[in-house]
Design a protein around this motif. Structure first.
Motif, PDB file in Angstrom:
ATOM      1  N   ARG A  37       0.831  -1.203   0.000  1.00 51.73           N
ATOM      2  CA  ARG A  37       0.000   0.000   0.000  1.00 51.73           C
ATOM      3  C   ARG A  37       0.870   1.261   0.000  1.00 51.73           C
ATOM      4  O   ARG A  37       0.559   2.249  -0.652  1.00 51.73           O
ATOM      5  CB  ARG A  37      -0.927   0.004   1.221  1.00 51.73           C
ATOM      6  N   TYR A  38       1.982   1.221   0.743  1.00 53.08           N
ATOM      7  CA  TYR A  38       2.884   2.369   0.749  1.00 53.08           C
ATOM      8  C   TYR A  38       3.504   2.599  -0.631  1.00 53.08           C
ATOM      9  O   TYR A  38       3.737   3.747  -1.038  1.00 53.08           O
ATOM     10  CB  TYR A  38       3.979   2.177   1.795  1.00 53.08           C
ATOM     11  N   VAL A  39       3.773   1.510  -1.353  1.00 58.22           N
ATOM     12  CA  VAL A  39       4.283   1.656  -2.720  1.00 58.22           C
ATOM     13  C   VAL A  39       3.250   2.372  -3.580  1.00 58.22           C
ATOM     14  O   VAL A  39       3.567   3.304  -4.326  1.00 58.22           O
ATOM     15  CB  VAL A  39       4.625   0.276  -3.332  1.00 58.22           C
ATOM     16  N   GLN A  40       1.992   1.926  -3.487  1.00 55.01           N
ATOM     17  CA  GLN A  40       0.924   2.569  -4.254  1.00 55.01           C
ATOM     18  C   GLN A  40       0.838   4.056  -3.963  1.00 55.01           C
ATOM     19  O   GLN A  40       0.586   4.874  -4.858  1.00 55.01           O
ATOM     20  CB  GLN A  40      -0.426   1.928  -3.922  1.00 55.01           C
ATOM     21  N   LEU A  41       1.061   4.408  -2.696  1.00 52.82           N
ATOM     22  CA  LEU A  41       0.902   5.800  -2.266  1.00 52.82           C
ATOM     23  C   LEU A  41       2.171   6.624  -2.462  1.00 52.82           C
ATOM     24  O   LEU A  41       2.179   7.821  -2.179  1.00 52.82           O
ATOM     25  CB  LEU A  41       0.489   5.834  -0.792  1.00 52.82           C
ATOM     26  N   GLY A  42       3.254   5.983  -2.925  1.00 46.82           N
ATOM     27  CA  GLY A  42       4.493   6.711  -3.151  1.00 46.82           C
ATOM     28  C   GLY A  42       5.312   6.975  -1.901  1.00 46.82           C
ATOM     29  O   GLY A  42       6.267   7.756  -1.940  1.00 46.82           O
ATOM     30  N   ARG A  43       4.990   6.309  -0.792  1.00 46.72           N
ATOM     31  CA  ARG A  43       5.766   6.449   0.442  1.00 46.72           C
ATOM     32  C   ARG A  43       6.886   5.406   0.433  1.00 46.72           C
ATOM     33  O   ARG A  43       6.832   4.373   1.095  1.00 46.72           O
ATOM     34  CB  ARG A  43       4.850   6.279   1.659  1.00 46.72           C
ATOM     35  N   LEU A  44       7.926   5.690  -0.343  1.00 46.29           N
ATOM     36  CA  LEU A  44       8.914   4.666  -0.683  1.00 46.29           C
ATOM     37  C   LEU A  44       9.770   4.224   0.490  1.00 46.29           C
ATOM     38  O   LEU A  44      10.095   3.034   0.618  1.00 46.29           O
ATOM     39  CB  LEU A  44       9.799   5.167  -1.825  1.00 46.29           C
ATOM     40  N   ASP A  45      10.192   5.138   1.361  1.00 48.23           N
ATOM     41  CA  ASP A  45      11.022   4.747   2.502  1.00 48.23           C
ATOM     42  C   ASP A  45      10.257   3.800   3.430  1.00 48.23           C
ATOM     43  O   ASP A  45      10.775   2.772   3.865  1.00 48.23           O
ATOM     44  CB  ASP A  45      11.493   5.981   3.272  1.00 48.23           C
ATOM     45  N   LEU A  46       9.016   4.171   3.733  1.00 45.53           N
ATOM     46  CA  LEU A  46       8.182   3.310   4.569  1.00 45.53           C
ATOM     47  C   LEU A  46       7.951   1.966   3.892  1.00 45.53           C
ATOM     48  O   LEU A  46       7.994   0.908   4.533  1.00 45.53           O
ATOM     49  CB  LEU A  46       6.833   3.986   4.833  1.00 45.53           C
ATOM     50  N   ALA A  47       7.727   2.019   2.593  1.00 42.07           N
ATOM     51  CA  ALA A  47       7.440   0.791   1.852  1.00 42.07           C
ATOM     52  C   ALA A  47       8.636  -0.149   1.861  1.00 42.07           C
ATOM     53  O   ALA A  47       8.492  -1.351   2.113  1.00 42.07           O
ATOM     54  CB  ALA A  47       7.053   1.131   0.411  1.00 42.07           C
ATOM     55  N   GLU A  48       9.818   0.385   1.597  1.00 39.59           N
ATOM     56  CA  GLU A  48      11.006  -0.473   1.500  1.00 39.59           C
ATOM     57  C   GLU A  48      11.316  -1.144   2.836  1.00 39.59           C
ATOM     58  O   GLU A  48      11.605  -2.347   2.891  1.00 39.59           O
ATOM     59  CB  GLU A  48      12.211   0.331   1.022  1.00 39.59           C
TER      60      GLU A  48
END
Length: 418
Positions: free
Chosen positions: A314-325
């Motif tokens: 979901r973070y990837v979808q939202l562009g929150r890359l640091d949180l996503a990784e």
């Protein structure tokens, strides 16, 4: 003029067109028969090969023709013949719908197609027959390998529904709704969205007749995934809203409400709604408060073990890359440590990590994670992982000029979805 006619007008055989596009010949046949549609990255290449615009290609695709006789005079193998597993499953689904619909019209004292015949072992315990098949499906590296088993179970259930004439029909209707969902899962993984949607719709209808609110809600959740696969997130939220209300009328000890919330988070992320996504994820986290009996291993498998993957995606979808990784790397370690994890699950996490690299314009990260995901897709024949990887290609942008990324894109193009 349909797709096949345009191909022939240009002098291409199915084999030649497939070679140009990097797909299997059977994939071209399925496009021409209307059984599946090309994915977005494939559409551009197909339009170029056929020397038409994307709008003209859409017009060709809306006029599917039956798979034709090739120059050899033999029937093309992409034609759904009498032994085709897809066609056999569809026929069994229609039979069950016909019989179950008739059963619901009978008075209770005149319908015994249920417990009596099943409990005495004829035919072979329909009320228990599905749980094992869900386990087989979940563990199978190639989801298509489950086709024959699903077909046989559909035939067995059809016989059980037709066998009796007295009693309460709900147990077998429940079993039918359960099996419709499994058939839909097999179809969805094979990119047969129309068949999947039809199976989920039938599952919802039969669940309603059976008075099974949780089963009904889960059918709507799976149907919502069909919309989300085409990025129709607002339409998906309508189905998920109904699923939420149905789950509220169901068993509060089951994980149904939590699974609905997890999928609502995906729809919110698709619409760019961070706050709505976070609220839904927090609701989904409540699955950890439930007991082991909150899932059944079949039509309801949401136990919270994938929450990290869900949150990271979901973070990837939202562009929150640091949180996503950070979240996805933790999820990847979990798939390495846990035994029996599916290739589909790990491939999905790897694809998300590759997508992060694409958004950061980091070719090394794209290639490192993308190639491993490709290997898993090849080993499992998973249409789901292949779809995710094909969507990844849309993220490459300027990175496509990097020869390593271009080679990865070529490998992804060769992936065949069942």
């Amino acid at each position: 003029m349909g797709l096949a006619e345009r191909r022939k007008a240009l002098g291409y055989s199915q084999e030649k067109l497939a070679q140009l596009l990097g797909v299997d010949r059977t994939t071209v046949g399925r496009w021409e028969s209307g059984r599946i549609e090309p994915q977005p990255p494939q559409r551009r290449g197909l339009a170029n090969a056929l020397e038409v615009t994307l709008i003209e290609l859409d017009a060709l695709l809306t006029q599917p023709t039956a798979a034709s006789q090739e120059a050899t005079g033999h029937q093309s193998s992409d034609h759904p013949g009498a032994g085709d597993p897809d066609d056999m499953i569809r026929r069994e689904l229609l039979r069950i719908l016909t019989v179950s619909g008739a059963l619901t019209a009978l008075p209770l004292d005149e319908a015994e197609a249920l417990t009596e015949g099943v409990r005495r072992g004829a035919p072979s315990g329909s009320l228990r027959m599905n749980s094992h098949q869900w386990q087989v499906y979940q563990l199978a590296r190639s989801k298509g390998s489950v086709y024959p088993v699903v077909r046989d179970q559909l035939a067995t259930l059809n016989e059980a529904l037709a066998a009796g004439n007295r009693g309460n029909s709900r147990p077998l209707l429940h079993a039918a709704a359960d099996l419709f969902q499994l058939a839909g899962e097999v179809a969805f993984d094979a990119n047969r969205y129309t068949d999947a949607a039809a199976s989920y719709a039938l599952a919802a209808s039969v669940s309603k007749d059976a008075g099974a609110f949780d089963l009904w809600a889960c059918a709507l959740v799976r149907h919502a995934y069909v919309d989300m696969s085409d990025q129709r997130y607002r339409q998906a939220t309508q189905l998920l809203s109904l699923a939420e209300r149905l789950a509220g009328r169901g068993d509060s000890t089951l994980a149904t409400r939590c699974w609905v919330a997890a999928v609502q988070a995906e729809a919110c992320a698709g619409m760019g709604d961070l706050n709505g996504c976070e609220r839904a994820l927090d609701q989904a986290e409540k699955v950890t408060e439930l007991t082991e009996d909150s899932v059944n291993g079949g039509w309801l498998r949401f136990d919270g073990s994938r929450l990290a993957e869900e949150r990271g995606a979901r973070y990837v979808q939202l562009g929150r890359l640091d949180l996503a990784e950070e979240t996805l790397k933790g999820a990847l370690q979990q798939t390495e440590l846990a035994s029996g994890q599916s290739y589909r699950r790990r491939g999905s996490v790897l694809t998300d990590l590759a997508a992060i690299g694409a958004k950061r314009r980091d070719p090394e990260q794209v290639v490192a994670y993308g190639r491993e995901a490709v290997q898993l897709a090849q080993a499992s024949s998973s249409g789901y992982v292949a779809r995710r990887l094909q969507a990844l290609c849309d993220e490459f942008g300027p990175l496509s000029k990097d020869h390593r990324v271009a080679e990865l894109g070529a490998e992804i193009a060769t992936l065949s979805t069942p």
